[in-house]
Design an enzyme around this catalytic site. Structure first.
Site, PDB file in Angstrom:
ATOM      1  N   SER A 248     -11.266  -0.906  -0.153  1.00  0.00           N
ATOM      2  CA  SER A 248      -9.947  -0.853   0.501  1.00  0.00           C
ATOM      3  C   SER A 248     -10.044  -1.249   1.962  1.00  0.00           C
ATOM      4  CB  SER A 248      -9.361   0.560   0.412  1.00  0.00           C
ATOM      5  OG  SER A 248      -8.906   0.856  -0.877  1.00  0.00           O
TER       6      SER A 248
ATOM      7  N   ASP B  76       0.844  -1.195   0.000  1.00  0.00           N
ATOM      8  CA  ASP B  76       0.000   0.000   0.000  1.00  0.00           C
ATOM      9  C   ASP B  76       0.883   1.250   0.000  1.00  0.00           C
ATOM     10  OD1 ASP B  76      -2.347   1.853   0.903  1.00  0.00           O
ATOM     11  OD2 ASP B  76      -3.271  -0.119   0.746  1.00  0.00           O
TER      12      ASP B  76
ATOM     13  N   HIS C 132      -3.652   5.937   4.007  1.00  0.00           N
ATOM     14  CA  HIS C 132      -4.402   4.797   3.462  1.00  0.00           C
ATOM     15  C   HIS C 132      -3.832   3.462   3.932  1.00  0.00           C
ATOM     16  CE1 HIS C 132      -5.965   1.977   0.370  1.00  0.00           C
ATOM     17  NE2 HIS C 132      -7.005   2.785   0.349  1.00  0.00           N
TER      18      HIS C 132
END
Length: 550
Positions: free
Chosen positions: A387, A206, A236
């Protein structure tokens, strides 16, 4: 949500542009062939006809490339090459080269400099190279002169973190946030999960995982070319890791005892690419990760990515990937590959989120709406999208591995997918895959005394003009003597249900009057003397408007 809106037509446009270079006529053959290598019990019939590249397919692709290069001639070949390498969906001035064998790779590396190519990275295990070119002339000549060495030539597709549409861009369907009730949303409310995931490593490919109290000292970092530091304000990857394995009360994850292997695969602009992801998958496997989470993707793919995934599978690992947030009828890659555990998103009430991608390759769905998660600088956010759903599944697999002891990630996945809540239409469907995650049921799969009958779904069947009430037996044994009480706009009827085997379903079709809003209430009654483990799931209500859904 910390993410920008995205047009739902983007996937369609990308799909038209990202045709595999010089071997596009063989892509369908490749996908049909994938099922030959899988033979996994957990895979559904819809994905059994997709499998890894066979030797015959590889040879055919190389032959096609050779023939095409000879047919076109130098000028036309260069024009075709430019069309596939010079667009907004790939890294500019880069190409990804997949070779037919180790000898072909070594021959290329020896002559690359003379062709004016800079080798950015190469892999003997992936039989591939990532190159930069200043001019297409050298690359085109290299390929035409040595085309029999190649299996595939293509662009390095950009992989993006899935964006979430703004609220006004969605339909009016009510969506229920998960917030701090993640464990409750996956069927393990109140459970002591403090030891779940112990001895298991989850790789997070990521934007990088920042230091945070929710991880303690359990994060290890590897460099896949973008370093190990985190861009300022970027959270994120941290949010993804926290949902899989966070331990703090204000950022709880599913498997808080699991170790995290952070591999940053995005650049300073927040963009990744499939070659870096492929190499990171290999790094993760070689570093001992049993579960590899990829909460980003692309609508293009490559032979190199598929080789990396096969390498992970052969090493006993699983790859878990986000389906995408484009409300598309196809999944992003790597989620679109049948050997990958592709994850769609639901809310706290197990309703599919309207933007969650659907498709025949979708394996499972999990909570992904406004879940409390860690972010940059030890802040906390409500994290939304596929996600978020993917690491919930990654954490659940880690939990099962530690709970059952000695089982592999692939065996844990087989248990998890065999014990899911049947949402949407009865059985497997493109919106929910096999169903919605139920970790509580999976953890009790060996309990011979378990009794849990449930109204799993109200599904509006527009073809039949009915609400299909799906009743699911989540018990360890078959159940009989059940009654479904159906109330339609105040009119009540009782329906005696047939014998229902363990893990099986039955459907009651409730006619919907035309031209009016219909309120459907259903209650499931077990036979006398039966104690249901979870009586809360024995009632469901829906409102159906003309032409609408659940």
């Amino acid at each position: 949500m910390h993410e920008k809106p995205r047009s739902p037509i983007v996937p369609a446009l990308i799909t038209l542009a990202l045709i595999g270079f010089m071997a596009w006529t063989l892509v369908k053959h490749q996908r049909r062939a994938e099922g030959l290598a899988a033979a996994e019990k957990a895979r559904t019939e819809a994905t059994d006809d997709r499998a890894a590249l066979t030797a015959a397919a590889q040879k055919a692709r190389a032959n096609a490339l050779t023939a095409e290069a000879r047919r076109l001639g130098a000028a036309a070949f260069k024009e075709q090459l430019a069309a596939h390498l010079d667009n907004d969906h790939v890294r500019r001035n880069e190409a990804v080269l997949a070779f037919k064998d180790a000898g072909a790779l070594q021959r290329f590396l020896a002559r690359a400099k003379d062709a004016g190519l800079t080798v950015m990275s190469s892999s003997e295990k992936l039989l591939s190279a990532r190159v930069r070119y200043a001019s297409l002339d050298g690359l085109a000549s290299e390929i035409t002169d040595n085309s029999s060495d190649y299996e595939e030539v293509g662009g390095n597709f950009i992989a993006e973190i899935p964006t979430v549409p703004e609220t006004e861009a969605r339909t009016a369907r009510s969506q229920v946030p998960v917030r701090d009730n993640l464990l409750g949303a996956i069927g393990v409310a109140g459970a002591d999960n403090s030891q779940w995931g112990r001895g298991v490593t989850i790789a997070v490919l990521d934007s990088g995982v920042a230091a945070d109290a929710t991880f303690g000292q359990r994060v290890r970092r590897l460099d896949a070319g973008h370093g190990v530091s985190i861009e300022a304000g970027e959270g994120h990857g941290t949010a993804v890791a926290s949902l899989a394995a966070g331990a703090a009360a204000d950022a709880p994850g599913v498997a808080p005892a699991a170790d995290i292997l952070s591999i940053r695969v995005t650049d300073s602009n927040g963009l990744g690419d499939l070659y870096t992801i492929s190499e990171a998958i290999m790094q993760a496997v070689d570093s001992g990760a049993q579960i590899i989470n990829v909460s980003l993707g692309s609508y293009g793919t490559s032979a190199v990515l598929l080789r990396a995934i096969e390498y992970a599978m052969q090493g006993g690992a699983v790859v878990v990937a986000a389906a995408g947030n484009d409300q598309a009828a196809q999944l992003m890659w790597p989620a679109a590959y049948s050997r990958v555990i592709s994850v769609g998103a639901t809310d706290a009430m197990q309703q599919q989120l309207i933007f969650s991608n659907s498709g025949a390759q979708l394996q499972i769905t999990a909570p992904g709406y406004a879940i409390l998660a860690a972010w940059a600088d030890e802040s906390r956010v409500g994290f939304t999208g596929t996600s978020a759903s993917a690491p919930v599944v990654s954490g659940a697999i880690a939990a099962l591995m530690s709970a059952y002891g000695g089982i592999s990630a692939q065996e844990a996945w087989a248990i998890l997918v065999a014990h899911v809540n049947d949402a949407g239409a009865e059985g497997r469907d493109d919106d929910y895959g096999a169903g919605v995650i139920d970790l509580g049921w999976a953890l009790e799969s060996n309990d011979p005394t378990r009794v849990d009958t449930a109204i799993s779904s109200h599904y509006y069947n527009s073809k039949d003009g009915t609400v299909d009430v799906v009743v699911q037996n989540r018990s360890a044994t078959a159940m009989s003597g059940m009654t479904l009480v159906v109330e339609v706009n105040g009119a009540v009827s009782n329906v005696a249900l047939p014998w229902v085997d363990a893990r099986a379903t039955t459907v009651v079709k409730v006619p919907v009057p035309e031209g009016a809003e219909t309120i459907v209430n259903t209650t499931l009654l077990n036979a006398g003397g039966v104690t249901d483990k979870n009586p809360a799931n024995n009632h469901k209500a829906s409102v159906v408007s003309l032409g609408g859904g659940e």
